[in-house]
Design a protein around this motif. Structure first.
Motif, PDB file in Angstrom:
ATOM      1  N   ARG B  55      34.340 -13.821  25.472  1.00 21.34           N
ATOM      2  CA  ARG B  55      34.072 -13.767  26.431  1.00 21.34           C
ATOM      3  C   ARG B  55      33.164 -12.645  27.011  1.00 21.34           C
ATOM      4  O   ARG B  55      33.583 -11.677  25.830  1.00 21.34           O
ATOM      5  CB  ARG B  55      35.311 -13.707  27.552  1.00 21.34           C
ATOM      6  N   VAL B  56      32.077 -13.164  27.775  1.00 25.21           N
ATOM      7  CA  VAL B  56      30.942 -12.512  27.969  1.00 25.21           C
ATOM      8  C   VAL B  56      31.515 -11.774  29.193  1.00 25.21           C
ATOM      9  O   VAL B  56      30.870 -13.084  30.147  1.00 25.21           O
ATOM     10  CB  VAL B  56      30.061 -12.178  27.366  1.00 25.21           C
ATOM     11  N   THR B  57      31.553 -11.087  30.140  1.00 24.69           N
ATOM     12  CA  THR B  57      31.218 -11.264  31.765  1.00 24.69           C
ATOM     13  C   THR B  57      29.970 -11.047  32.072  1.00 24.69           C
ATOM     14  O   THR B  57      29.194 -10.596  31.486  1.00 24.69           O
ATOM     15  CB  THR B  57      32.559 -10.258  33.019  1.00 24.69           C
ATOM     16  N   GLY B  58      29.614 -12.210  33.104  1.00 27.14           N
ATOM     17  CA  GLY B  58      28.641 -12.178  33.299  1.00 27.14           C
ATOM     18  C   GLY B  58      27.656 -10.949  34.267  1.00 27.14           C
ATOM     19  O   GLY B  58      27.913  -9.925  35.497  1.00 27.14           O
ATOM     20  N   GLY B  59      26.937 -10.137  33.860  1.00 30.55           N
ATOM     21  CA  GLY B  59      26.208  -8.825  34.246  1.00 30.55           C
ATOM     22  C   GLY B  59      26.993  -7.573  34.042  1.00 30.55           C
ATOM     23  O   GLY B  59      26.527  -6.873  34.164  1.00 30.55           O
ATOM     24  N   GLY B  60      27.673  -7.996  32.615  1.00 31.68           N
ATOM     25  CA  GLY B  60      28.457  -6.606  32.423  1.00 31.68           C
ATOM     26  C   GLY B  60      27.338  -6.073  31.423  1.00 31.68           C
ATOM     27  O   GLY B  60      26.285  -6.966  30.796  1.00 31.68           O
ATOM     28  N   PRO B  61      27.409  -4.810  31.262  1.00 32.15           N
ATOM     29  CA  PRO B  61      26.859  -4.311  29.947  1.00 32.15           C
ATOM     30  C   PRO B  61      26.734  -4.579  28.663  1.00 32.15           C
ATOM     31  O   PRO B  61      26.025  -4.662  28.385  1.00 32.15           O
ATOM     32  CB  PRO B  61      27.948  -2.707  29.888  1.00 32.15           C
ATOM     33  N   ALA B  62      28.137  -5.628  28.422  1.00 31.11           N
ATOM     34  CA  ALA B  62      27.491  -5.955  27.060  1.00 31.11           C
ATOM     35  C   ALA B  62      26.542  -7.595  27.068  1.00 31.11           C
ATOM     36  O   ALA B  62      25.509  -7.695  26.425  1.00 31.11           O
ATOM     37  CB  ALA B  62      28.867  -7.580  26.598  1.00 31.11           C
ATOM     38  N   GLU B  63      26.562  -7.971  27.955  1.00 28.17           N
ATOM     39  CA  GLU B  63      25.554  -9.182  28.234  1.00 28.17           C
ATOM     40  C   GLU B  63      24.225  -8.579  28.378  1.00 28.17           C
ATOM     41  O   GLU B  63      23.675  -9.171  28.333  1.00 28.17           O
ATOM     42  CB  GLU B  63      25.868  -9.996  29.673  1.00 28.17           C
ATOM     43  N   VAL B  64      24.257  -7.384  28.998  1.00 29.88           N
ATOM     44  CA  VAL B  64      22.679  -7.220  29.348  1.00 29.88           C
ATOM     45  C   VAL B  64      22.075  -6.368  27.931  1.00 29.88           C
ATOM     46  O   VAL B  64      21.416  -5.649  27.414  1.00 29.88           O
ATOM     47  CB  VAL B  64      22.870  -5.600  30.216  1.00 29.88           C
ATOM     48  N   ALA B  65      23.325  -6.023  27.110  1.00 32.29           N
ATOM     49  CA  ALA B  65      22.642  -5.698  25.604  1.00 32.29           C
ATOM     50  C   ALA B  65      22.035  -6.566  25.293  1.00 32.29           C
ATOM     51  O   ALA B  65      22.103  -6.655  24.081  1.00 32.29           O
ATOM     52  CB  ALA B  65      23.577  -4.471  24.866  1.00 32.29           C
ATOM     53  N   GLY B  66      22.788  -7.860  25.581  1.00 34.41           N
ATOM     54  CA  GLY B  66      22.101  -9.022  24.213  1.00 34.41           C
ATOM     55  C   GLY B  66      23.714  -9.518  23.576  1.00 34.41           C
ATOM     56  O   GLY B  66      23.689 -10.110  22.584  1.00 34.41           O
ATOM     57  N   LEU B  67      24.584  -9.333  23.652  1.00 27.61           N
ATOM     58  CA  LEU B  67      26.153  -9.287  23.423  1.00 27.61           C
ATOM     59  C   LEU B  67      25.973 -11.341  23.707  1.00 27.61           C
ATOM     60  O   LEU B  67      25.945 -11.732  24.629  1.00 27.61           O
ATOM     61  CB  LEU B  67      27.437  -8.348  23.582  1.00 27.61           C
ATOM     62  N   GLN B  68      26.532 -11.848  22.595  1.00 23.99           N
ATOM     63  CA  GLN B  68      26.827 -13.186  23.270  1.00 23.99           C
ATOM     64  C   GLN B  68      28.103 -13.386  22.541  1.00 23.99           C
ATOM     65  O   GLN B  68      28.636 -13.105  21.911  1.00 23.99           O
ATOM     66  CB  GLN B  68      25.755 -14.316  22.434  1.00 23.99           C
ATOM     67  N   VAL B  69      28.501 -14.514  23.211  1.00 24.26           N
ATOM     68  CA  VAL B  69      29.946 -15.452  22.298  1.00 24.26           C
ATOM     69  C   VAL B  69      30.215 -15.668  21.493  1.00 24.26           C
ATOM     70  O   VAL B  69      28.653 -16.366  20.985  1.00 24.26           O
ATOM     71  CB  VAL B  69      30.252 -16.360  24.059  1.00 24.26           C
ATOM     72  N   GLY B  70      31.044 -15.520  20.818  1.00 20.96           N
ATOM     73  CA  GLY B  70      31.200 -16.277  19.569  1.00 20.96           C
ATOM     74  C   GLY B  70      30.950 -15.024  18.366  1.00 20.96           C
ATOM     75  O   GLY B  70      30.976 -15.463  17.421  1.00 20.96           O
ATOM     76  N   ASP B  71      29.771 -14.084  18.436  1.00 18.74           N
ATOM     77  CA  ASP B  71      29.418 -13.089  17.521  1.00 18.74           C
ATOM     78  C   ASP B  71      30.620 -12.740  17.161  1.00 18.74           C
ATOM     79  O   ASP B  71      32.059 -11.879  18.199  1.00 18.74           O
ATOM     80  CB  ASP B  71      29.072 -11.968  18.233  1.00 18.74           C
ATOM     81  N   LYS B  72      30.526 -11.897  16.170  1.00 15.47           N
ATOM     82  CA  LYS B  72      31.828 -11.345  14.976  1.00 15.47           C
ATOM     83  C   LYS B  72      30.941 -10.461  14.763  1.00 15.47           C
ATOM     84  O   LYS B  72      30.001  -9.849  14.744  1.00 15.47           O
ATOM     85  CB  LYS B  72      31.847 -12.390  13.736  1.00 15.47           C
ATOM     86  N   ILE B  73      32.098  -8.780  15.257  1.00 15.11           N
ATOM     87  CA  ILE B  73      32.032  -7.424  15.173  1.00 15.11           C
ATOM     88  C   ILE B  73      32.252  -6.838  14.003  1.00 15.11           C
ATOM     89  O   ILE B  73      33.175  -7.101  13.165  1.00 15.11           O
ATOM     90  CB  ILE B  73      32.653  -7.367  16.358  1.00 15.11           C
ATOM     91  N   MET B  74      31.014  -6.797  13.450  1.00 17.61           N
ATOM     92  CA  MET B  74      31.531  -6.562  11.711  1.00 17.61           C
ATOM     93  C   MET B  74      32.148  -4.750  12.080  1.00 17.61           C
ATOM     94  O   MET B  74      32.838  -4.697  11.203  1.00 17.61           O
ATOM     95  CB  MET B  74      30.415  -6.242  10.894  1.00 17.61           C
ATOM     96  N   GLN B  75      31.231  -4.101  12.805  1.00 17.05           N
ATOM     97  CA  GLN B  75      31.443  -2.896  12.510  1.00 17.05           C
ATOM     98  C   GLN B  75      30.858  -1.904  14.343  1.00 17.05           C
ATOM     99  O   GLN B  75      30.104  -3.053  15.232  1.00 17.05           O
ATOM    100  CB  GLN B  75      30.012  -1.617  12.402  1.00 17.05           C
ATOM    101  N   VAL B  76      31.923  -1.007  14.517  1.00 18.24           N
ATOM    102  CA  VAL B  76      31.427  -0.468  16.297  1.00 18.24           C
ATOM    103  C   VAL B  76      31.785   1.171  15.298  1.00 18.24           C
ATOM    104  O   VAL B  76      32.342   2.312  14.707  1.00 18.24           O
ATOM    105  CB  VAL B  76      33.319  -0.379  16.978  1.00 18.24           C
ATOM    106  N   ASN B  77      30.348   1.882  15.852  1.00 20.92           N
ATOM    107  CA  ASN B  77      30.068   2.837  15.603  1.00 20.92           C
ATOM    108  C   ASN B  77      30.548   3.219  13.912  1.00 20.92           C
ATOM    109  O   ASN B  77      30.691   4.526  13.971  1.00 20.92           O
ATOM    110  CB  ASN B  77      30.661   3.995  16.336  1.00 20.92           C
ATOM    111  N   GLY B  78      30.253   2.060  13.434  1.00 13.92           N
ATOM    112  CA  GLY B  78      30.561   2.579  11.849  1.00 13.92           C
ATOM    113  C   GLY B  78      31.518   1.953  11.430  1.00 13.92           C
ATOM    114  O   GLY B  78      31.607   2.498  10.445  1.00 13.92           O
TER     115      GLY B  78
END
Lengths: 570, 120
Positions: B55-78
């Motif tokens: 889920r991506v909350t509307g107007g939140g930092p993730a949405e602003v940054a371009g994250l979308q529902v269904g994305d698979k996160i491969m790395q976080v900060n390396g």
């Protein structure tokens, strides 16, 4: 008590008719009678036996016969066809049994009178043109007796078996007695061992007798068309055994006048032992081998497709046929020819075809096939609505049956509330106390009409005469049955054996098979049991070989975890 | 015309938003090696135990940054996120001393491809 009975009789005389079995069925049942009496007269020992020649129907068994038997067969055939011609058509003749109250004295001629039990009912009086005179009856009876000669060949087998059995039984005794009779003075005295052997001979013979009685002294269930192979084998074995023992006895003991009596007694004991082992072999071959199921037989009735599956062991085709017939009579619903046909309105539409005109062609042979093919193709392409009619007719019929059934159930329930079993403490007028028969007659009138209408709708009315319904009612009242239990017999078509013996037609089956009927069953064997109006097609399939393997499940493996699907917001 | 499905990787930089005492990113994750992968509606391969954005909350930092529902996160900060438990993933995303997280995500995309011959 007579008063109310008479009233009931009068009331019922008016609307109802009574169906009695027509003459041709009575005649068909007659040929069976002499034959069924003859086996009952047999009182020989080891009458297991030898059903060498036998028949299911008089017409078509193919084993070799004497000319006289064929002659008798032809005579009976001709007579049967004659009797059938005489009673074909709307007029069916019944013989009135003396003493039975017939409640309908009208004769109807096949047109549908709404208030009758059966479609056609006729009662013979002396003046009817189709009555059977006394001469005819005696002629029929004499014919049947003559044809009993056919059984002679069958009884020959039985007599042979009995004679052999008697011989085998008496031989040890003869072995023991002959030295005593012939050269008693020269015999060496033989003390305790002989006495022990005498006792053992006596008891073994007794056991043999009891065993034979248990195994062989049974009324045969059926007459088989061909030799029963295992029985023949056993008889030959016994014969050879006894003959070889006599041979040895004659040469070694009688001729040389052996003085050692103990040896003679031991010789006799060994024969009895051998006979006991032959009896054991008989048990295994005749009874035990067929118990383990090896094949599945599918029996399909050709008339309406009713089918059942049965598991049997190793049997010959003829024995399997008998097995199937035994199960047929209590498994298959009774054959009702009235239920078979599509309603006429559905079928008649199909009959109208196309007329095909040929234009100018002279080649007639080419034409006919071309024409027929054109007609068939055109008929196939034409839009056919007969299924529609069939569907609506069926739905309508269903509705009608359910309505009548509801009325019947209500009528019977109400009728049963009128009577109550007499308790000891009830002080009733003795004139009002009835026995079951009277109670049945008293309440029958209220349900008779509903019952009659229901039976006519389900086309069951030939199977239930009024007398049979009254008897069943009396039976149910005697045993405190509920209305539902009383109705069970009429609401569903039961197996054939539930109905009157006339319906059984047990003597009319013919076995038709490509393979010889003494062959054993194999996968894929098909044989047909034919009767006059339909046949039972039986096909065989081998029961598959099951390979069971074992797998051990560790009880410790019965542990579980939750399936997690968490969602966390960050 | 027909659809082509392909996946491409994208780098997304999210600046966390302070809400009271917490720093929130504005999306929800699901998945992990201790979870049941067959319940994941976003994965193509139902044995994939990776971390997905649910889920991506509307107007939140993730949405602003371009994250979308269904994305698979491969790395976080390396840090690798393909073989972590759910809780480990949560911890890596919500470190209190980090204000910015850089994610490498994989996204499935469907694009319409129009045949050349059908045009004109």
């Amino acid at each position: 008590k007579i008063e109310p009975l008479k009233v009931t009789v009068d009331f019922l005389k008016v609307p109802l008719g009574l169906k009695k079995p027509p003459l041709k069925e009575a005649l068909a049942a007659l040929p069976g009678k002499p034959k069924s009496h003859v086996p009952e007269r047999r009182k020989s020992r080891r009458s297991d036996a030898m059903d060498n020649e036998s028949q299911y129907s008089g017409y078509s068994y193919k084993s070799g016969h004497s000319r006289s038997s064929r002659k008798h067969r032809d005579r009976r055939e001709r007579h049967r066809s004659k009797s059938r011609d005489g009673t074909r058509g709307d007029k069916s003749v019944t013989i009135q049994a003396p003493g039975e109250p017939l409640l309908d004295n009208e004769s109807t001629r096949g047109d549908e009178r709404d208030d009758n039990w059966g479609e056609t009912t006729t009662v013979v009086t002396g003046t009817s043109e189709h009555s059977i005179s006394h001469d005819d009856l005696t002629r029929i009876a004499k014919d049947m007796e003559d044809s009993a000669h056919l059984d002679c060949s069958r009884h020959l087998g039985v007599a042979l078996g009995a004679a052999l059995a008697l011989l085998a039984f008496l031989t040890p005794l003869a072995f023991l007695l002959l030295p005593q009779l012939l050269w008693r003075e020269e015999l060496e005295p033989c003390g305790t061992p002989c006495e022990g052997l005498f006792i053992s001979v006596a008891f073994k013979l007794l056991i043999l007798l009891l065993g034979s009685w248990a195994l062989f002294f049974r009324r045969p269930k059926a007459f088989l068309p061909r030799v029963f192979v295992f029985r023949a084998l056993l008889m030959v074995l016994v014969f050879l055994l006894v003959v070889s023992y006599w041979l040895f006895y004659g040469v070694r003991i009688l001729d040389s006048r052996d003085r050692n009596y103990r040896a003679v007694v031991q010789f006799a004991v060994s024969l009895v032992d051998a006979l006991l082992f032959v009896h054991y072999l008989a048990v295994v071959l005749l009874e035990l081998r067929q118990l383990q199921p090896q094949f599945t037989l599918k029996a399909v009735r050709s008339a309406d497709g009713a089918s059942r599956f049965y598991n049997v062991g190793h049997l010959s085709i003829q024995r399997a046929a008998v097995w199937i017939l035994e199960n047929y009579y209590h498994d298959f619903p009774v054959y009702n020819p009235a239920l078979l046909n599509l309603p006429k309105s559905v079928l008649s539409k199909k009959m109208s075809g196309f007329k095909v005109y040929s234009l100018g062609e002279e080649n007639s042979t080419n034409n006919s096939t071309g024409q027929s093919r054109a007609v068939i193709a055109a008929a196939a392409r034409r839009r056919d609505n007969s299924h529609n009619e069939f569907y609506y007719e069926e739905a309508e019929h269903e509705r009608r049956v359910r309505k009548r059934r509801a009325r019947l159930v209500v009528a019977v329930e109400e009728a049963f509330t009128h009577i109550k079993r007499l308790q000891e403490e009830d002080q009733k007028n003795p004139r009002e106390v009835m026995d079951p028969r009277e109670a049945a007659q008293a309440i029958f009138a209220s349900m008779a009409r509903a019952m009659q209408k229901y039976l006519r709708t389900t086309k069951q009315q030939p199977y239930h005469t009024m007398e049979s319904i009254l008897q069943h009612l009396e039976f149910c009242i005697t045993h405190d049955m509920t209305p539902k239990a009383f109705l069970e017999r009429y609401l569903t078509a039961g197996p054939t054996i539930q109905y009157h013996k006339d319906r059984w037609l047990a003597k009319q089956w013919t076995l038709v098979s490509e393979e010889p009927v003494t062959n054993g069953l194999k996968d894929g064997v098909v044989f047909v049991l034919k009767r006059q109006d339909f046949s039972l097609v039986v096909s065989t399939k081998k029961i598959p070989f099951f390979k069971l393997s074992e797998e051990f499940v560790d009880p410790k493996s019965h542990k579980f975890i939750m399936r997690l699907q968490s969602e966390t917001s960050v | 015309s027909y659809l082509i499905s392909f996946s491409f990787q994208q780098r997304i930089e999210i600046h966390k938003l302070r809400q009271g005492d917490n720093l929130i990113l504005g999306f929800s994750i699901g998945g992990g090696i201790d979870q049941d992968p067959t319940q994941n509606p976003f994965s193509e391969d139902k044995t994939d135990k990776g971390i997905y954005v649910t889920r991506v909350t509307g107007g939140g930092p993730a949405e602003v940054a371009g994250l979308q529902v269904g994305d698979k996160i491969m790395q976080v900060n390396g840090w690798d996120m393909t073989m972590v438990t759910h809780d480990q993933a949560r911890k890596r995303l919500t470190k209190r001393n980090e204000e910015v997280v850089r994610l490498l995500v994989t996204r499935q995309s469907l694009q319409k491809a129009v045949q050349q011959s059908m045009m004109s």
